[in-house]
Structure formats: structure tokens, C-alpha cells
Motif scaffolding. Structure first.
Motif, PDB file in Angstrom:
ATOM      1  N   CYS A 116       0.820  -1.208   0.000  1.00 51.43           N
ATOM      2  CA  CYS A 116       0.000   0.000   0.000  1.00 51.43           C
ATOM      3  C   CYS A 116       0.853   1.256   0.000  1.00 51.43           C
ATOM      4  O   CYS A 116       0.570   2.202  -0.729  1.00 51.43           O
ATOM      5  CB  CYS A 116      -0.934   0.007   1.209  1.00 51.43           C
ATOM      6  SG  CYS A 116      -2.277  -1.198   1.095  1.00 51.43           S
ATOM      7  N   PHE A 117       1.906   1.285   0.858  1.00 50.17           N
ATOM      8  CA  PHE A 117       2.661   2.531   0.911  1.00 50.17           C
ATOM      9  C   PHE A 117       3.845   2.547  -0.029  1.00 50.17           C
ATOM     10  O   PHE A 117       4.428   3.584  -0.302  1.00 50.17           O
ATOM     11  CB  PHE A 117       3.114   2.860   2.345  1.00 50.17           C
ATOM     12  CG  PHE A 117       4.310   2.106   2.833  1.00 50.17           C
ATOM     13  CD1 PHE A 117       4.157   1.084   3.742  1.00 50.17           C
ATOM     14  CD2 PHE A 117       5.585   2.447   2.429  1.00 50.17           C
ATOM     15  CE1 PHE A 117       5.257   0.409   4.229  1.00 50.17           C
ATOM     16  CE2 PHE A 117       6.691   1.759   2.915  1.00 50.17           C
ATOM     17  CZ  PHE A 117       6.510   0.740   3.813  1.00 50.17           C
ATOM     18  N   CYS A 118       4.184   1.379  -0.590  1.00 46.69           N
ATOM     19  CA  CYS A 118       5.349   1.299  -1.470  1.00 46.69           C
ATOM     20  C   CYS A 118       5.195   2.227  -2.667  1.00 46.69           C
ATOM     21  O   CYS A 118       6.125   2.930  -3.056  1.00 46.69           O
ATOM     22  CB  CYS A 118       5.540  -0.141  -1.943  1.00 46.69           C
ATOM     23  SG  CYS A 118       6.888  -0.338  -3.106  1.00 46.69           S
ATOM     24  N   GLY A 158      12.813   2.305  -7.211  1.00 48.96           N
ATOM     25  CA  GLY A 158      11.721   2.193  -6.251  1.00 48.96           C
ATOM     26  C   GLY A 158      11.308   0.782  -5.920  1.00 48.96           C
ATOM     27  O   GLY A 158      10.374   0.580  -5.142  1.00 48.96           O
ATOM     28  N   THR A 159      11.982  -0.235  -6.469  1.00 42.55           N
ATOM     29  CA  THR A 159      11.562  -1.621  -6.237  1.00 42.55           C
ATOM     30  C   THR A 159      12.226  -2.261  -5.032  1.00 42.55           C
ATOM     31  O   THR A 159      11.873  -3.383  -4.665  1.00 42.55           O
ATOM     32  CB  THR A 159      11.843  -2.485  -7.476  1.00 42.55           C
ATOM     33  OG1 THR A 159      13.257  -2.512  -7.728  1.00 42.55           O
ATOM     34  CG2 THR A 159      11.126  -1.925  -8.701  1.00 42.55           C
ATOM     35  N   THR A 201      18.854   6.644  -9.515  1.00 45.46           N
ATOM     36  CA  THR A 201      18.375   7.578  -8.497  1.00 45.46           C
ATOM     37  C   THR A 201      17.962   6.829  -7.248  1.00 45.46           C
ATOM     38  O   THR A 201      17.169   5.886  -7.317  1.00 45.46           O
ATOM     39  CB  THR A 201      17.184   8.396  -9.023  1.00 45.46           C
ATOM     40  OG1 THR A 201      17.593   9.160 -10.156  1.00 45.46           O
ATOM     41  CG2 THR A 201      16.661   9.349  -7.953  1.00 45.46           C
ATOM     42  N   LEU A 202      18.522   7.226  -6.111  1.00 48.68           N
ATOM     43  CA  LEU A 202      18.177   6.654  -4.822  1.00 48.68           C
ATOM     44  C   LEU A 202      17.536   7.742  -3.978  1.00 48.68           C
ATOM     45  O   LEU A 202      17.819   8.928  -4.133  1.00 48.68           O
ATOM     46  CB  LEU A 202      19.409   6.123  -4.089  1.00 48.68           C
ATOM     47  CG  LEU A 202      20.231   5.014  -4.733  1.00 48.68           C
ATOM     48  CD1 LEU A 202      21.259   5.577  -5.698  1.00 48.68           C
ATOM     49  CD2 LEU A 202      20.941   4.186  -3.662  1.00 48.68           C
ATOM     50  N   ILE A 259       7.899   5.631  -4.523  1.00 44.23           N
ATOM     51  CA  ILE A 259       8.574   5.744  -5.800  1.00 44.23           C
ATOM     52  C   ILE A 259       8.436   7.193  -6.272  1.00 44.23           C
ATOM     53  O   ILE A 259       7.352   7.728  -6.326  1.00 44.23           O
ATOM     54  CB  ILE A 259       7.964   4.776  -6.824  1.00 44.23           C
ATOM     55  CG1 ILE A 259       8.077   3.337  -6.307  1.00 44.23           C
ATOM     56  CG2 ILE A 259       8.650   4.913  -8.169  1.00 44.23           C
ATOM     57  CD1 ILE A 259       7.374   2.333  -7.174  1.00 44.23           C
ATOM     58  N   LEU A 260       9.525   7.810  -6.616  1.00 47.91           N
ATOM     59  CA  LEU A 260       9.502   9.226  -6.950  1.00 47.91           C
ATOM     60  C   LEU A 260       8.618   9.458  -8.162  1.00 47.91           C
ATOM     61  O   LEU A 260       8.965   9.064  -9.265  1.00 47.91           O
ATOM     62  CB  LEU A 260      10.930   9.720  -7.234  1.00 47.91           C
ATOM     63  CG  LEU A 260      11.073  11.211  -7.530  1.00 47.91           C
ATOM     64  CD1 LEU A 260      10.643  12.012  -6.312  1.00 47.91           C
ATOM     65  CD2 LEU A 260      12.492  11.524  -7.923  1.00 47.91           C
ATOM     66  N   PRO A 261       7.449  10.078  -8.021  1.00 49.63           N
ATOM     67  CA  PRO A 261       6.564  10.286  -9.156  1.00 49.63           C
ATOM     68  C   PRO A 261       6.994  11.487  -9.984  1.00 49.63           C
ATOM     69  O   PRO A 261       7.728  12.356  -9.522  1.00 49.63           O
ATOM     70  CB  PRO A 261       5.209  10.571  -8.481  1.00 49.63           C
ATOM     71  CG  PRO A 261       5.580  11.186  -7.178  1.00 49.63           C
ATOM     72  CD  PRO A 261       6.895  10.551  -6.766  1.00 49.63           C
ATOM     73  N   SER A 262       6.516  11.524 -11.217  1.00 45.87           N
ATOM     74  CA  SER A 262       6.893  12.621 -12.097  1.00 45.87           C
ATOM     75  C   SER A 262       6.361  13.947 -11.578  1.00 45.87           C
ATOM     76  O   SER A 262       6.867  15.015 -11.918  1.00 45.87           O
ATOM     77  CB  SER A 262       6.357  12.355 -13.508  1.00 45.87           C
ATOM     78  OG  SER A 262       4.947  12.214 -13.484  1.00 45.87           O
ATOM     79  N   THR A 263       5.312  13.903 -10.726  1.00 48.52           N
ATOM     80  CA  THR A 263       4.720  15.132 -10.207  1.00 48.52           C
ATOM     81  C   THR A 263       5.290  15.546  -8.860  1.00 48.52           C
ATOM     82  O   THR A 263       4.852  16.521  -8.280  1.00 48.52           O
ATOM     83  CB  THR A 263       3.197  14.946 -10.058  1.00 48.52           C
ATOM     84  OG1 THR A 263       2.946  13.829  -9.203  1.00 48.52           O
ATOM     85  CG2 THR A 263       2.544  14.699 -11.411  1.00 48.52           C
TER      86      THR A 263
END
Length: 259
Positions: free
Chosen positions: A18-20, A200-201, A180-181, A24-28
Motif C-alpha cells: 500500500c505505501f510502497c 523504487g523496487t 536515483t536513490l 517511488i519518486l513520481p513525475s509530479t
């Protein structure tokens, strides 16, 4: 050794999924480039003992327990040890036979050569080589990224999740060799509490910080993956720096050279 910080126990796979996606860095995502991200990482390095101490050691030995989830097998337990000798020697042992499963894995890096020894059979594979070289390259963790990388940014408006409130952490982005971390740093202690890797995985939760050899390091690491929840857990019982390590242990079980 003095315990500096502990965190809530493991989370269920369902909650993690659910929170994963939020991590992950979103484009927005709102990001702020500049020196602020690097300064926050450097502040974290100081909280852990300082750049000179974190990067200045030559050997490290760690012993503890490994819990690892394997599809079809469930969660397996092993005695685990890790030996590091800078700049290019590493060995990790995972002995599942100490518990309920009759197999063990040893991983080696010695210079440019890497191999694994599994149930009396030595093997070489590019995946093992990359993993072991990445291990030794980034073994200084936050100090490595703060000193060796040159692209940093701050992620603003971090959302709450089941582990941390967004207002309790600073989220820093770092670009390392094209990847990117994200680092989540506690605003209270400045210590890293979470690292997000591999697009993000892979989410590494860091806690149970203790002092050893003048450094403040995490003794408990949990690796979560979106499809299965917790995949790997290290529970280190002892971590020692700058103790003598015989080079011979990094040569054991080397596969024979092919003609």
C-alpha cells in the motif's frame, strides 16, 4: 554497546504494498535541486561519526542472523557473516544448514574476480560479480553517496505512510552512476531510516542504531519488495571495525581457471 535508536517492528506485506507506491519518486513530485540535499546528507554523516571515520576504516566483520523469503519455501533462516577488507575484498556466508534447510551460500570478491560457493560447488556469474562489486563500492553507505555523488535534490511534501509521518523525515534524492536513490533521514536524529533503490523496487529499512568502533551504524536492516513484502532481513549481533582479517579467507573455494 549503547543502543542509539530503535524503530517499530516489521510490517505486513499488504501494508508495504500500500505505501510502497507512494515512495517511488513520481513525475509530479515537488523537488528542489541545489546544495541543500547534500548538506542534509553531510549532516547525517556527522551524526553517524563523521566522514573521516565512516570512510577511514580498512576492515569490517559482521555476524548475525539472516531471514530470507523464497517463493515456494517461505521464510528461511541462516547464520550470516560478512568480512570486508578495503579496497576490493569481500566475503559473505549464509549457512541455512544451521537451522532447517541443508544448504549454504558463500559469496566472494577478490580484486576483479567474484564467485559463489553453493553446497560444495563453485560458480561464477555476472550477477554475483555485479552484486559483490556494488557491495564493496558502496560499503560506506551514506558517506559514500555524500562524498562521491554530485547530483542531489530534496523531495518536498513527503506523504505519510504506515512507518513514518512525512513531517518527521527529510527525503533526499541522490543520483549514483545513473541510478536515483532516495534517503529518508530522521529530522530528530538525522540518521537514515529508509533507503529506496532500484527504481523504487527495493526499500531498505534501517534501525537499531548502535555505537561500535566510534561509529553509529544500523544493526537491523529489512529489504522490502513490492511483489512479496519483506524479502531479506539482516539482524547483526556484532559489527567490528579494523580487526585483522587473513587474506586467505577471500581465496577459499575459488573456481578453477578454465583452459
Amino acid at each position: 554497546m549503547k543502543q542509539v535508536m530503535t524503530m517499530r517492528g516489521g510490517i505486513t506485506a499488504a501494508l508495504f504494498v500500500c505505501f510502497c507506491m507512494l515512495l517511488i519518486l513520481p513525475s509530479t513530485a515537488v523537488t528542489k535541486k541545489g546544495d541543500g540535499g547534500k548538506r542534509l546528507l553531510e549532516q547525517s554523516v556527522e551524526a553517524m561519526g563523521g566522514m573521516k571515520a565512516l570512510r577511514g576504516w580498512t576492515t569490517m566483520t559482521s555476524t548475525g542472523i539472516l531471514n530470507q523469503f523464497r517463493p515456494g519455501w517461505g521464510t528461511l533462516k541462516a547464520n550470516c557473516s560478512r568480512h570486508i577488507k578495503k579496497p576490493d575484498k569481500a566475503r559473505e556466508e549464509r549457512d541455512f544448514s544451521a537451522y532447517d534447510h541443508p544448504f549454504f551460500y558463500n559469496y566472494y570478491l577478490n580484486g576483479e574476480d567474484a564467485w559463489m560457493f553453493v553446497n560444495m560447488s563453485a560458480r561464477e556469474h555476472p550477477t554475483v560479480t555485479k552484486a559483490m562489486k556494488d557491495l564493496i563500492r558502496t560499503i560506506d553507505e551514506t558517506a559514500y553517496y555524500a562524498e562521491e555523488c554530485d547530483t542531489f535534490f530534496i523531495v518536498e511534501d513527503v506523504p505519510d505512510d504506515s512507518l513514518f509521518s512525512g513531517s518527521s523525515i527529510d527525503r533526499i534524492g541522490v543520483v549514483d552512476q545513473g541510478d536515483t536513490l532516495l534517503f529518508d533521514l530522521s529530522k530528530e536524529t538525522h540518521l537514515p531510516v529508509r533507503r529506496i533503490e532500484k527504481n523504487g523496487t527495493a526499500h531498505i529499512i534501517l534501525n537499531d542504531y548502535r555505537e561500535t568502533g566510534g561509529l553509529i551504524v544500523p544493526f537491523h536492516l529489512e529489504v522490502f519488495e513490492p511483489q512479496q513484502g519483506m524479502s531479506t532481513e539482516y539482524i547483526w549481533k556484532e559489527i567490528l571495525f579494523d580487526v585483522e582479517i587473513d587474506d586467505a579467507i577471500f581465496e577459499e573455494n575459488r573456481p578453477a581457471k578454465k583452459e
